[in-house]
Design a protein around this motif. Structure first.
Motif, PDB file in Angstrom:
ATOM      1  N   LEU A   1     -64.917  -4.055  17.624  1.00  0.00           N
ATOM      2  CA  LEU A   1     -64.704  -2.802  16.896  1.00  0.00           C
ATOM      3  C   LEU A   1     -63.197  -2.647  16.705  1.00  0.00           C
ATOM      4  CD1 LEU A   1     -67.124  -0.616  19.049  1.00  0.00           C
ATOM      5  CD2 LEU A   1     -67.648  -1.901  16.987  1.00  0.00           C
ATOM      6  N   ASP A   2     -62.694  -3.170  15.597  1.00  0.00           N
ATOM      7  CA  ASP A   2     -61.240  -3.189  15.406  1.00  0.00           C
ATOM      8  C   ASP A   2     -60.831  -2.825  13.978  1.00  0.00           C
ATOM      9  OD1 ASP A   2     -61.986  -5.414  13.987  1.00  0.00           O
ATOM     10  OD2 ASP A   2     -60.584  -6.777  14.967  1.00  0.00           O
TER      11      ASP A   2
ATOM     12  N   ALA B   1     -60.817  -9.774  11.097  1.00  0.00           N
ATOM     13  CA  ALA B   1     -61.240 -10.447   9.865  1.00  0.00           C
ATOM     14  C   ALA B   1     -60.069 -10.727   8.924  1.00  0.00           C
ATOM     15  CB  ALA B   1     -62.275  -9.604   9.138  1.00  0.00           C
ATOM     16  N   ARG B   2     -59.013  -9.941   9.030  1.00  0.00           N
ATOM     17  CA  ARG B   2     -57.855 -10.158   8.172  1.00  0.00           C
ATOM     18  C   ARG B   2     -57.044 -11.349   8.667  1.00  0.00           C
ATOM     19  NH1 ARG B   2     -58.343  -4.613   8.314  1.00  0.00           N
ATOM     20  NH2 ARG B   2     -56.857  -4.266   9.963  1.00  0.00           N
TER      21      ARG B   2
ATOM     22  N   PRO C   1     -49.002 -14.570   6.859  1.00  0.00           N
ATOM     23  CA  PRO C   1     -48.325 -13.542   6.059  1.00  0.00           C
ATOM     24  C   PRO C   1     -48.207 -13.845   4.567  1.00  0.00           C
ATOM     25  CG  PRO C   1     -46.721 -14.849   7.244  1.00  0.00           C
ATOM     26  CD  PRO C   1     -48.093 -15.345   7.680  1.00  0.00           C
ATOM     27  N   ALA C   2     -48.984 -14.760   4.040  1.00  0.00           N
ATOM     28  CA  ALA C   2     -48.851 -15.091   2.611  1.00  0.00           C
ATOM     29  C   ALA C   2     -49.681 -14.176   1.746  1.00  0.00           C
ATOM     30  CB  ALA C   2     -49.252 -16.534   2.374  1.00  0.00           C
TER      31      ALA C   2
END
Length: 88
Positions: free
Chosen positions: A76-77, A82-83, A87-88
């Motif tokens: 639960l975040d 999932a991201r 950093p592109a």
């Protein structure tokens, strides 16, 4: 892996094992740990769970609706996992 191992071991006994892994939850302890005892989490640049949201996830897992759920981790975040961390 602990939830999976326990789920496998305890399944013959009809015992389900799952894990709930929340990100930050607004509790007195988390406020103290993060130095936010005065202001709380208002205005922070990240989302924070309310305790009742975590309780609802646990209530689901112990309910008959989740009788087929065993050996899982419920993260639960707010989608942070999932991201991409790239950093592109």
């Amino acid at each position: 892996m602990l939830a999976k191992a326990l789920a496998t071991d305890l399944d013959p006994h009809g015992t389900r094992v799952n894990c709930v892994a929340p990100s930050i939850v607004d509790t007195p302890m988390s406020r103290t740990d993060l130095g936010l005892t005065e202001s709380g989490f208002d205005g922070q640049p990240f989302p924070v769970h309310r305790p009742e949201e975590i309780a609802a996830a646990v209530c689901y897992l112990v309910s008959d609706l989740a009788r087929g759920v065993n050996g899982t981790t419920h993260v639960l975040d707010f989608g942070a996992l999932a991201r991409s961390a790239f950093p592109a």
